[in-house]
Design a protein around this motif. Sequence first.
Motif, PDB file in Angstrom:
ATOM      1  N   LYS A  26       0.530  -1.135   0.258  1.00 12.12           N
ATOM      2  CA  LYS A  26      -0.040  -0.278   0.220  1.00 12.12           C
ATOM      3  C   LYS A  26       0.813   1.075   0.196  1.00 12.12           C
ATOM      4  O   LYS A  26       1.931   0.742   0.554  1.00 12.12           O
ATOM      5  N   SER A  27       0.279   2.017  -0.749  1.00 14.23           N
ATOM      6  CA  SER A  27       1.630   3.463  -0.405  1.00 14.23           C
ATOM      7  C   SER A  27       0.466   4.298  -1.662  1.00 14.23           C
ATOM      8  O   SER A  27      -0.971   3.656  -2.507  1.00 14.23           O
ATOM      9  N   ASP A  28       0.113   5.579  -1.543  1.00  9.44           N
ATOM     10  CA  ASP A  28      -0.481   6.655  -2.470  1.00  9.44           C
ATOM     11  C   ASP A  28      -1.112   6.559  -4.128  1.00  9.44           C
ATOM     12  O   ASP A  28      -1.471   6.012  -4.573  1.00  9.44           O
TER      13      ASP A  28
END
Length: 402
Positions: A98-100
């Motif tokens: 998960k990351s932007d």
Amino acid sequence: MANEHLKVIGGIDTHTDTHHVAVISETGVHLADQEFLAVGSGYAKIIEFISGFGPVVAVGVEGTGSYGAELARTLTQEGIQVLEVMRPNRQGRRLRGKSDPLDAYQAAESVLAGRGTATPKARNGAVESLRVLRAERNSAMRARVAVMTQVQNILVSAPEPIRARYRGLSSNSLMAALEKARPTGKLSEPAQATTVVLKRLAVRYRHLHQELALIDAELDAIITVHAPMIRDLHGVGTEVASQLLVTVGDNPERISTEAKFAALVGVAPVPASSGKTTRHRLSRGGDRQANKAIHHVALVRMMSDARTKTYVARRRQEGKSSKEVMRCLKRYIAREIYEQLLHPQPAPDAGALRALRKTKKITLQSAADSLQLWPTRLSRLERGLTRDDVLHQRYENWLNEH
């Protein structure tokens, strides 16, 4: 420089202060991603950034009802199709991380694949006003209940002279009596401090009660102008109507079928069969507040609507349990409400019934006796205070025959 032959899809991961934007091609190729400020100038740069790669097919936005609400409105005003993207499931996040940037690209890919997307609420009309007012009303209701609970808890342990003074009073009478108290003495004395606190809580209760009355009047005024016919349905008042309108949104056309509306309000039948047992249960998904509103309508109709009473009795004779009867009833109510929301139909002109009865010189009592009804029920029907299309037709036929 934009490529006029390349069509692109955007994906946006929204946050409080910043939005992360990703752009992919129609074939799923990752083109670029960038972070922008969640302000007016940032929204303009987002549109410029996405459009810079070619004509925009659509943009998937996470959180169109919260952090991305204003961004979704801005994109829509620019003629760009906006789709609400559901949050990725936990299994997918565990596998991919998960990351932007990852979330933004996944939002764009969801639009491309046509999965986990929905048309967002417009949030630019009268229904948005209802939503904001209802949010205020809910907090005021909780505060009023908290005040009443606190007063009762304080009285439980209060000195006996105070408890005896207010014992046996109803809630409204208790609050009125507490507000009229005139405490004198030192606050260091428990009885004096208790009286002072109870008086202040009673004043707070009255202010909250007045605030709720004002909000209800404002909700009523908006519904009267925006969707007056929804309250023509039996059991649907201002509270239920405002909640259902908020659930549907300012753009009801996004709910294209009655089955989708039933799923939205949590009354869609779900198979729950096993072995030799064949049955269904209500969906536990959807908007729970809307489901509560439908449940309220069902209870009102079961108590006061002749048509519903007949239906419930017939279903129980068929061997249906109370839960199964309620499930079927809610489904029918949802169908009726959906039709009224999308294709509103005015209630029959009940005033004509009174005029016809008086023309034929028939008293309300004699009409009620012939129809085996209470006179007050016919009176309310004639004055338009209640809607019952079946009784209206029956009453009209009887008047025409006499």
